[in-house]
Design a protein around this motif. Structure first.
Motif, PDB file in Angstrom:
ATOM      1  N   TRP A  28      36.934  34.121  52.084  1.00  0.00           N
ATOM      2  CA  TRP A  28      37.926  33.270  51.429  1.00  0.00           C
ATOM      3  C   TRP A  28      37.244  31.980  51.015  1.00  0.00           C
ATOM      4  CZ3 TRP A  28      43.117  34.709  50.974  1.00  0.00           C
ATOM      5  CH2 TRP A  28      43.581  35.721  51.829  1.00  0.00           C
ATOM      6  N   GLU A  29      37.858  31.242  50.124  1.00  0.00           N
ATOM      7  CA  GLU A  29      37.426  29.882  49.840  1.00  0.00           C
ATOM      8  C   GLU A  29      37.443  29.092  51.150  1.00  0.00           C
ATOM      9  OE1 GLU A  29      36.410  26.391  47.610  1.00  0.00           O
ATOM     10  OE2 GLU A  29      36.198  28.547  47.284  1.00  0.00           O
ATOM     11  N   GLY A  30      36.335  28.413  51.430  1.00  0.00           N
ATOM     12  CA  GLY A  30      36.240  27.631  52.659  1.00  0.00           C
ATOM     13  C   GLY A  30      35.487  28.321  53.775  1.00  0.00           C
TER      14      GLY A  30
ATOM     15  N   GLY B 179      36.833  32.286  38.293  1.00  0.00           N
ATOM     16  CA  GLY B 179      36.147  31.341  39.162  1.00  0.00           C
ATOM     17  C   GLY B 179      34.846  31.908  39.678  1.00  0.00           C
ATOM     18  N   HIS B 180      34.153  31.110  40.464  1.00  0.00           N
ATOM     19  CA  HIS B 180      32.838  31.447  41.005  1.00  0.00           C
ATOM     20  C   HIS B 180      32.854  32.775  41.770  1.00  0.00           C
ATOM     21  CE1 HIS B 180      29.043  30.790  43.249  1.00  0.00           C
ATOM     22  NE2 HIS B 180      29.729  31.264  44.283  1.00  0.00           N
ATOM     23  N   TRP B 181      31.915  33.638  41.431  1.00  0.00           N
ATOM     24  CA  TRP B 181      31.648  34.877  42.183  1.00  0.00           C
ATOM     25  C   TRP B 181      30.146  34.917  42.390  1.00  0.00           C
ATOM     26  CZ3 TRP B 181      34.768  39.852  42.189  1.00  0.00           C
ATOM     27  CH2 TRP B 181      34.074  40.887  42.838  1.00  0.00           C
TER      28      TRP B 181
ATOM     29  N   ASN C  60      33.823  54.459  57.634  1.00  0.00           N
ATOM     30  CA  ASN C  60      32.557  53.768  57.388  1.00  0.00           C
ATOM     31  C   ASN C  60      32.918  52.319  57.042  1.00  0.00           C
ATOM     32  OD1 ASN C  60      30.492  56.265  57.040  1.00  0.00           O
ATOM     33  ND2 ASN C  60      32.438  56.725  56.019  1.00  0.00           N
ATOM     34  N   LYS C  61      33.127  51.516  58.056  1.00  0.00           N
ATOM     35  CA  LYS C  61      33.703  50.189  57.861  1.00  0.00           C
ATOM     36  C   LYS C  61      32.826  49.326  56.958  1.00  0.00           C
ATOM     37  CE  LYS C  61      36.892  50.967  61.086  1.00  0.00           C
ATOM     38  NZ  LYS C  61      38.247  51.421  60.710  1.00  0.00           N
ATOM     39  N   PRO C  62      33.432  48.617  56.023  1.00  0.00           N
ATOM     40  CA  PRO C  62      32.660  47.650  55.238  1.00  0.00           C
ATOM     41  C   PRO C  62      32.000  46.617  56.142  1.00  0.00           C
ATOM     42  CG  PRO C  62      34.841  47.978  54.284  1.00  0.00           C
ATOM     43  CD  PRO C  62      34.845  48.658  55.617  1.00  0.00           C
ATOM     44  N   THR C  63      30.842  46.143  55.739  1.00  0.00           N
ATOM     45  CA  THR C  63      30.156  45.095  56.487  1.00  0.00           C
ATOM     46  C   THR C  63      30.545  43.707  55.981  1.00  0.00           C
ATOM     47  OG1 THR C  63      28.239  45.157  55.016  1.00  0.00           O
ATOM     48  CG2 THR C  63      28.196  46.599  56.946  1.00  0.00           C
ATOM     49  N   LYS C  64      31.297  43.676  54.889  1.00  0.00           N
ATOM     50  CA  LYS C  64      31.887  42.436  54.395  1.00  0.00           C
ATOM     51  C   LYS C  64      33.136  42.814  53.613  1.00  0.00           C
ATOM     52  CE  LYS C  64      29.397  38.910  53.352  1.00  0.00           C
ATOM     53  NZ  LYS C  64      28.409  37.995  52.702  1.00  0.00           N
ATOM     54  N   VAL C  65      34.197  42.046  53.812  1.00  0.00           N
ATOM     55  CA  VAL C  65      35.457  42.299  53.124  1.00  0.00           C
ATOM     56  C   VAL C  65      35.792  41.077  52.274  1.00  0.00           C
ATOM     57  CG1 VAL C  65      37.939  42.714  53.417  1.00  0.00           C
ATOM     58  CG2 VAL C  65      36.290  43.860  54.925  1.00  0.00           C
ATOM     59  N   LEU C  66      36.085  41.312  51.021  1.00  0.00           N
ATOM     60  CA  LEU C  66      36.461  40.229  50.121  1.00  0.00           C
ATOM     61  C   LEU C  66      37.973  40.065  50.122  1.00  0.00           C
ATOM     62  CD1 LEU C  66      34.116  40.990  47.084  1.00  0.00           C
ATOM     63  CD2 LEU C  66      33.629  39.672  49.169  1.00  0.00           C
ATOM     64  N   SER C  67      38.422  38.835  50.171  1.00  0.00           N
ATOM     65  CA  SER C  67      39.849  38.532  50.145  1.00  0.00           C
ATOM     66  C   SER C  67      40.417  38.812  48.757  1.00  0.00           C
ATOM     67  CB  SER C  67      40.067  37.063  50.505  1.00  0.00           C
ATOM     68  OG  SER C  67      39.643  36.237  49.428  1.00  0.00           O
TER      69      SER C  67
ATOM     70  N   VAL D  49      46.734  32.189  47.010  1.00  0.00           N
ATOM     71  CA  VAL D  49      45.291  32.070  47.192  1.00  0.00           C
ATOM     72  C   VAL D  49      44.861  30.702  46.678  1.00  0.00           C
ATOM     73  CG1 VAL D  49      44.799  34.540  47.077  1.00  0.00           C
ATOM     74  CG2 VAL D  49      44.847  33.210  44.968  1.00  0.00           C
ATOM     75  N   LYS D  50      43.845  30.124  47.317  1.00  0.00           N
ATOM     76  CA  LYS D  50      43.400  28.779  46.932  1.00  0.00           C
ATOM     77  C   LYS D  50      42.728  28.784  45.566  1.00  0.00           C
ATOM     78  CE  LYS D  50      42.714  26.820  51.549  1.00  0.00           C
ATOM     79  NZ  LYS D  50      41.726  26.217  52.482  1.00  0.00           N
TER      80      LYS D  50
END
Length: 290
Positions: A32-34, A154-156, A249-256, A271-272
């Motif tokens: 998330w942002e922050g 926005g930034h990715w 096969n769980k993700p190792t990172k989850v994007l909001s 969302v911010k």
């Protein structure tokens, strides 16, 4: 302040007090942002000399979305890093000439047309698998597969990188698991029972290390082939199989949902920052069989 993951049977994305949750139950970050320092993480990854491959599928009338997708990406997507776009299309003459940033390149890959939008969706995993086998394994470190009918707001950046990356669908991030639109028929390889499931992941964003995304694409393609041999089509085609894969096969990172929104959903107070969102459209105008 972000809340730690609370102890719920179903993982949650936003806590009861309205604060974004920062970790999954398997203790990987929800971005998330922050939750990251963009300057610091950019500095770390600039030393790694990485290449990010990005696949986009623009067939039929979906070519109309390419210009907005690419122009907005060039303003926001991995700016300052090496990016190679691979555009799958049946109309190469419709690929717009968009000015690319430094070390950003684009390759057009011609594929056959289709009379069913479902077939375009169903073939995505097979095409991704073959592209990785033939090229990306030697040309890139990470790969993202993104939906073309979308815009970057926005930034990715490199905060999204990980071995295996999924994004939480904006329509289901505050929805009880029993209401997720998983494939519920046991005869399908994508079947998930009502008592199981973590999040509902959107198929519009798939990413990670090239070798890890290859295993995902290969497994999903194999499961899709099994279903097809039995004349079964999962509820949401490759997205259904993606959710089944991520369950085991769980993700190792989850994007909001900042990284996958939908323009028709108001985002104020939800969302911010809006980073990537699917454009409002009339599906009857762009899908060949509606």
């Amino acid at each position: 302040m972000l809340s730690p993951q609370l102890s719920y049977k179903q993982p949650i994305v936003v806590s009861p007090d309205g604060k974004p949750v920062a970790l999954t139950p398997w203790l990987v970050p929800i971005v998330w942002e922050g939750t990251f320092d963009p300057m610091l993480i950019d500095l770390i990854y600039r030393q790694k000399n990485i290449t990010i491959a990005t696949t986009v599928f623009a067939l039929g009338k979906y070519t109309q979305f390419l210009k907005v997708f690419l122009e907005s990406a060039e303003q926001n997507y991995f700016v300052g890093f090496r990016v190679h776009y691979y555009v799958f299309t049946d109309q190469p003459e419709q690929v717009p000439a968009v000015k690319m940033g430094e070390e950003h390149n684009l390759t057009v890959l011609i594929v056959p047309s289709s009379n069913r939008w479902q077939d375009i969706s169903l073939s995505r995993m097979a095409r991704l698998e073959k592209l990785i086998e033939s090229r990306l394994i030697n040309e890139a470190d990470y790969v993202f597969s993104l939906d073309v009918d979308s815009k970057f707001y926005g930034h990715w950046g490199v905060e999204t990188l990980g071995r295996l990356v999924g994004v939480i669908h904006p329509g289901y991030y505050q929805t009880p698991r029993e209401q997720f639109t998983y494939e519920r028929r046991p005869e399908s390889q994508a079947f998930i029972p009502y008592s199981e499931g973590d999040y509902y992941y959107g198929g519009a964003v798939i990413g990670g290390l090239v070798e890890d995304v290859y295993q995902l694409a290969k497994t999903c393609r194999e499961q899709l082939d099994i279903d097809a041999s039995k004349s079964i089509e999962a509820a949401w085609q490759e997205e259904s199989h993606l959710n089944k894969y991520f369950l085991y096969n769980k993700p190792t990172k989850v994007l909001s949902p900042e990284y996958l929104w939908q323009d028709q959903i108001p985002h104020k107070d939800r969302v911010k920052i809006l980073r990537f969102s699917q454009i409002i459209k009339n599906y009857a105008d762009v899908r060949p069989n509606l």
